[in-house]
Write an enzyme that holds these catalytic residues in place. Structure first.
Site, short mmCIF file in Angstrom:
data_model
loop_
_atom_site.label_atom_id
_atom_site.label_comp_id
_atom_site.label_asym_id
_atom_site.label_seq_id
_atom_site.Cartn_x
_atom_site.Cartn_y
_atom_site.Cartn_z
CB CYS A 81 -0.86 -0.17 1.34
SG CYS A 81 -1.83 1.41 1.17
CB CYS A 220 -5.34 4.03 -4.50
SG CYS A 220 -4.38 2.10 -4.76
#
Length: 283
Positions: A81, A220
């Site tokens: 991530c 993101c």
């Protein structure tokens, strides 16, 4: 249980300090923590563990002291991530667990070791260069869009909207349908539209994303890297700097010959103590 709440361009996380890997973290507990009404609320959980103490980080302990144990909001694992890594590093530095002293700080993840540079108003992480490896489609509300499959340590499908379709009008309240033969473990799906030129960059793209295991998020980081790689390819470039606007703000992605730097704000909002027994875990 101690916690900190943080976010990177609106991609928000519950951070749990657990240096010696003593917390009994389960998928149900993670989902309860990320519940926005009955928990703390977040797109995922970042558990802060010494690499040597975690079974998935032990082999990387010689390169990085800390392991980012990242869980999606639904209690599933994720390999990487980008925004989470930036917030994770901000937590390490602000709590005195790490001192980069102007040098890149190494952090172990399930996708390998990433490096980070910390400034007062931003954190940049260096990740693997995105790999464009296939084509596929995503279907949303009866609309099927072609896209490019990209590996950034986790899987992505980047779909550019054709002229005439409005990016803010897309309905991302449910997951797009994708080909399970191409994405057997699921995929993060990014939808993009071109932006106006931005000084100091080689391109500008607007992006929305439906994240595997978390639904639509405001940002993101790995998705921004995937989008930048596709946009630069479409512009006939192998390297360059791209501004990527997400609903939560702006990220900067720099592709070099052998890596990808993701930069943007990383903010710690609050710290506190939670009572795990008060959480309602999903059935």
């Amino acid at each position: 249980m101690q916690f900190t709440k943080g976010h990177g361009t609106g991609n928000d996380f519950v951070i749990l300090p657990d240096p010696d890997d003593r917390l009994d973290l389960t998928p149900g507990l993670v989902a309860a923590l990320c519940d926005r009404r009955r928990g703390i609320g977040g797109d995922g959980v970042l558990r802060v563990v010494r690499a040597a103490k975690h079974p998935e980080g032990a082999e990387l302990a010689g390169e990085a002291e800390w392991f980012m144990d990242y869980w999606n909001a639904d209690g599933s694992f994720a390999e990487m991530c980008g925004n989470g890594a930036r917030v994770f590093v901000r937590y390490l530095v602000d709590t005195g667990l790490a001192e980069p002293e102007g040098e890149a700080l190494a952090v172990a993840t399930r996708a390998g070791v990433v490096r980070a540079l910390v400034a007062a108003d931003a954190v940049a992480v260096e990740m693997r260069r995105p790999r464009l490896y296939d084509t596929s489609t995503a279907t949303l509300s009866g609309l099927t869009l072609p896209g490019t499959a990209v590996d950034v340590g986790n899987p992505h499908l980047v779909c550019a909207l054709p002229s005439g379709l409005d990016l803010p009008a897309l309905d991302l309240t449910r997951a797009p349908d994708v080909d399970p033969a191409v994405f057997p473990a699921g995929v993060n799906v990014e939808f993009t539209a071109p932006g106006e030129p931005v000084d100091g960059t080689d391109g500008h793209v607007h992006m929305r994303v439906y994240e595997r295991g978390s639904a639509e998020t405001l940002s993101c980081g790995t998705g921004a890297c995937a989008v930048a790689a596709v946009a630069l390819r479409d512009a006939g470039r192998d390297t360059g700097v791209l501004a990527v606007d997400v609903p939560g703000g702006r990220l900067s992605v720099t592709l070099t010959d052998d890596s990808c730097w993701l930069a943007g704000p990383a903010v710690l909002l609050a710290t506190g103590t939670l009572t795990p027994t008060a959480l309602t875990t999903p059935a």
